[in-house]
Design a protein around this motif. Structure first.
Motif, mmCIF file in Angstrom:
data_model
loop_
_atom_site.group_PDB
_atom_site.id
_atom_site.type_symbol
_atom_site.label_atom_id
_atom_site.label_comp_id
_atom_site.label_asym_id
_atom_site.label_seq_id
_atom_site.Cartn_x
_atom_site.Cartn_y
_atom_site.Cartn_z
ATOM 1 N N VAL A 320 4.944 -6.646 5.298
ATOM 2 C CA VAL A 320 5.090 -5.870 3.353
ATOM 3 C C VAL A 320 3.787 -4.845 3.112
ATOM 4 O O VAL A 320 4.314 -4.452 2.093
ATOM 5 N N TRP A 325 9.306 -3.846 -0.845
ATOM 6 C CA TRP A 325 11.445 -4.399 -0.187
ATOM 7 C C TRP A 325 11.745 -3.402 0.183
ATOM 8 O O TRP A 325 12.558 -3.497 0.971
ATOM 9 N N ASP A 326 10.993 -1.932 0.885
ATOM 10 C CA ASP A 326 11.499 -0.396 2.102
ATOM 11 C C ASP A 326 11.525 -1.312 3.010
ATOM 12 O O ASP A 326 10.934 -0.703 3.775
ATOM 13 N N THR A 353 2.869 -4.949 -4.107
ATOM 14 C CA THR A 353 4.118 -5.090 -5.272
ATOM 15 C C THR A 353 2.720 -3.940 -6.848
ATOM 16 O O THR A 353 3.420 -3.538 -7.646
ATOM 17 N N ARG A 372 11.112 -7.918 -9.152
ATOM 18 C CA ARG A 372 12.261 -7.044 -8.119
ATOM 19 C C ARG A 372 11.632 -7.070 -7.277
ATOM 20 O O ARG A 372 12.873 -7.391 -6.294
ATOM 21 N N PHE A 373 10.726 -7.530 -6.114
ATOM 22 C CA PHE A 373 9.966 -7.875 -5.144
ATOM 23 C C PHE A 373 10.770 -8.941 -4.805
ATOM 24 O O PHE A 373 11.494 -9.632 -4.068
ATOM 25 N N TRP A 374 10.012 -10.433 -5.674
ATOM 26 C CA TRP A 374 10.966 -11.738 -5.277
ATOM 27 C C TRP A 374 12.488 -11.819 -6.051
ATOM 28 O O TRP A 374 12.977 -12.858 -5.137
ATOM 29 N N GLY A 376 14.868 -9.287 -6.899
ATOM 30 C CA GLY A 376 15.867 -8.005 -5.861
ATOM 31 C C GLY A 376 16.217 -7.769 -6.765
ATOM 32 O O GLY A 376 15.667 -7.422 -8.297
ATOM 33 N N ARG A 377 16.726 -6.691 -6.653
ATOM 34 C CA ARG A 377 17.315 -5.070 -7.491
ATOM 35 C C ARG A 377 18.133 -5.589 -9.129
ATOM 36 O O ARG A 377 17.210 -4.913 -9.648
ATOM 37 N N TRP A 389 17.528 -5.579 1.165
ATOM 38 C CA TRP A 389 15.999 -6.211 0.764
ATOM 39 C C TRP A 389 16.450 -7.866 0.699
ATOM 40 O O TRP A 389 17.331 -7.748 -0.342
ATOM 41 N N ALA A 391 15.524 -10.790 -0.596
ATOM 42 C CA ALA A 391 14.397 -10.807 -2.003
ATOM 43 C C ALA A 391 14.582 -13.124 -1.958
ATOM 44 O O ALA A 391 15.557 -12.802 -1.607
#
Length: 681
Positions: A320, A325-326, A353, A372-374, A376-377, A389, A391
């Motif tokens: 990553v 997350w993309d 991040t 957001r990374f861990w 989610g959106r 993604w 997460a």
């Protein structure tokens, strides 16, 4: 001087395996100060070559050291680098969603917190730092680094280890033998596995000694220098077996990276197979290189089980570093939603991040990206996303270490723009030191409401203690319950909960949410009981501490949260949460013999090294203050150990000498009486 190593493209980095990127983690570190200047006293995280050095001379700010020659008693920086927080035990509450699994896949993270050389031992005067806080989803942290021009063996610094241990996460140092394209030399591999006259492996002994002395949990061994033969492969396998046996006896662990094969050559398999299975069997776990496929991982898991091992001791590499997350990941090959997980996975460089943010980034921006990374959106693990993604909060069940009294948190993330004590600023300087990080809410952020959802975040504009507080802000049209900590806290008739909080906008009615049992099934809401904690109005008395008795309840507290009720726009700030037995409250014992062990003066001022004798009893950390002319105190820093470095001090107010005080701080943030010393200018 050593010849510069050409910087490969992103594609060649990935194809060379995860370890290749460790060789270049950013621009060269700044040159250290000249002899006799304050910078000479600055302690840095420890790093070594196995024995021999590159040709030429080290670059600016780099010191070449031999692990073979290292001795704890000769290491002047060891007191600054030794972690002291023991590895906490963890428990797994009922999952907050139906997709997160317990006892299946686990998550490892390979993180480069700083350069190999020039990584300060005890934090630094900047808030711009990868302040990892999502420990609830991690099972192993690798302190990633090493390069051909600096050193190949990297010990984690104490703040990272202390923070991880407080949350039950083991931390591994890195042994990195780089690809030849990154300056690797096969002689360093031979140095590492060289035997003595009795056939023993001296550097296996040294690696265990280093981990024990520094207080971390073992080693991630990454041998990527090609050109070896079957004899070298046999020596490496024997070395890993010896290191594992010695590590096991010392309570340490070993993770092997899928690079060198049993034949001695480097060939990244992207799988567990006959070319690396003996290394896997000789270690505790193995990082599977990025070349994996769905079929290879399925076969790897099956082979692990045939070898009598847990398939989740295989970490499938997930890169990553470039896209966060993309990143394009075949998640179903690792952690399918509709079946048992295949293997575990290792996140390579999640500090993306922070790094992907523009210059001038703030701690708040970093934590928004990291959440957001861990999570989610959705930013709510109870409402997991189903986008591309996957997460960690949607895959693995979270863990907690909040299982005994007393427990307290001031929502301090381990970095900040200022330092606060009792709601007052006692240092206006930016700082980072993960060892001072609190145990933070593991699920960020579960909010249950019949109306509009308020925003929840760590905030750095104000705090009760440390560098941050918890801020809830929104346009309320219904009560909102914010889940904070999963716990296992035993109740007695003298147990109380303290909330230190205030309203920054609007009028907020606050209730403590206490659960004595868990949900019956994953994904169901926590069954809370609510205890009134007061109504706060913006512009009122500022910070208020509500002390709530729980003597009407009995059993074990399984979860803590708050329910907020307001009409329209409201902002509420939580500065501290504490759970304690009133009968057990007492002031901690004081440290002793605070002294200056070294000083150096230059244009920027005087730098000092301090040491003291540890306080008796349980100590969370120590805090060092300078007593200013007039009697006020300025916070200089804190540490979990018993030595500390302070740079660039100058006389103030015409003083001829500066007075310093050190205090022990316990789990409730109660400070001891001080030990003091004076430094004459």
């Amino acid at each position: 001087m050593p010849q510069p190593v050409p910087r490969p493209t992103r594609r060649t980095v990935v194809l060379a395996g995860a370890g290749a990127a460790a060789a270049v983690v950013g621009p060269a570190v700044a040159a250290r100060a000249a002899e006799g200047a304050p910078g000479d006293l600055q302690p840095y995280a420890s790093y070594w070559y196995p024995d021999s050095f590159p040709s030429g001379t080290p670059g600016p700010g780099i010191t070449w050291r031999s692990l073979k020659d290292w001795r704890a008693e000769d290491d002047a920086d060891l007191a600054f680098n030794a972690a002291t927080v023991p590895l906490a035990r963890r428990f797994t509450p009922v999952a907050v969603n139906r997709s997160a699994r317990a006892r299946q896949a686990r998550i490892q993270a390979l993180v480069s917190f700083e350069h190999t050389a020039g990584n300060p031992s005890q934090g630094a005067a900047t808030a711009d730092y990868y302040a990892l806080t999502h420990w609830a989803y991690l099972d192993e942290l690798v302190f990633w680094g090493g390069s051909a021009g600096e050193g190949l063996i990297l010990a984690p610094n104490a703040p990272v280890v202390d923070a991880a241990h407080r949350n039950g996460v083991p931390v591994l140092g890195t042994v990195f033998l780089p690809p030849t394209a990154w300056g690797g030399e096969l002689r360093w591999t031979r140095d590492l596995v060289r035997r003595d006259a009795l056939g023993r492996f001296p550097l296996a002994v040294k690696l265990v000694e280093v981990a024990v002395a520094h207080g971390f949990d073992g080693w991630f061994v990454n041998a990527e220098t090609d050109g070896g033969d079957a004899a070298l492969g046999a020596d490496m396998l024997a070395f890993v077996r010896d290191l594992k046996a010695r590590s096991e006896a010392a309570g340490l662990r070993v993770t092997w990276y899928d690079a060198m094969t049993v034949g001695g050559s480097v060939g990244w398999q992207g799988a567990l197979n006959e070319r690396n299975r003996d290394f896997f069997r000789s270690a505790d776990s193995m990082f599977v290189d990025f070349r994996w496929s769905g079929d290879r991982l399925a076969a790897s898991g099956e082979l692990a089980e045939r070898l009598g091992r847990d398939r989740y001791e295989l970490w499938a590499g997930v890169d990553v570093e470039a896209h966060g997350w993309d990143s394009s990941v075949d998640w179903d090959a690792i952690v399918p939603r509709d079946g048992a997980h295949i293997v575990s996975y290792g996140l390579y460089r999640p500090e993306w991040t922070r790094n992907q943010l523009p210059a001038g980034r703030t701690p708040g921006q970093f934590h928004a990206a990291d959440d957001r990374f861990w999570t989610g959106r959705s930013l709510d693990p109870s409402q997991p996303d189903t986008d591309g993604w996957r997460a960690p909060a949607t895959v693995v069940a979270d863990r907690s270490t909040v299982d005994r009294l007393p427990f307290a948190t001031s929502f301090n993330t381990g970095h900040g723009l200022r330092w606060y004590e009792g709601g007052e600023v006692t240092s206006a300087a930016e700082w980072n030191h993960l060892g001072l990080q609190d145990r933070l809410p593991g699920r960020r952020w579960v909010v249950r409401s019949g109306g509009r959802r308020p925003a929840v975040a760590f905030d750095f504009a104000d705090a009760w203690r440390g560098g941050s507080s918890l801020l809830v802000d929104g346009d309320f049209d219904a009560p909102a319950t914010v889940e904070l900590h999963a716990t296992r806290l035993p109740l007695s008739r003298s147990t109380v909960v303290e909330l230190t909080h205030r309203a920054d906008a609007g009028t907020v009615t606050v209730e403590l949410a206490v659960a004595l049992r868990e949900p019956a099934e994953p994904g169901e809401p926590v069954p809370y009981t609510y205890i009134p904690a007061g109504t706060l109005r913006a512009g009122g008395s500022g910070w208020t501490t509500a002390t709530l008795r729980l003597n009407a309840l009995s059993g074990t507290v399984r979860s803590l949260g708050v329910r907020l009720t307001a009409e329209g726009r409201a902002t509420w700030r939580l500065g501290a949460l504490a759970v304690r037995d009133t009968a057990a409250a007492r002031r901690p014992g004081a440290p002793a013999r605070l002294r200056v062990t070294a000083s150096a003066t230059g244009d920027a001022g005087t730098s000092l090294r301090f040491a003291w004798r540890r306080a008796p009893g349980a100590v969370r950390h120590y805090e060092l203050h300078r007593v200013l002319p007039g009697g006020s105190r300025r916070f200089l820093g804190g540490t979990c150990g018993n030595a500390f470095f302070v740079p660039a001090l100058k006389p103030e107010g015409g003083e001829r000498a500066a007075r310093f005080e050190i205090r022990a701080v316990d789990e409730l943030y109660t400070a001891s009486a001080p030990a003091s010393t004076v430094h004459h200018w």
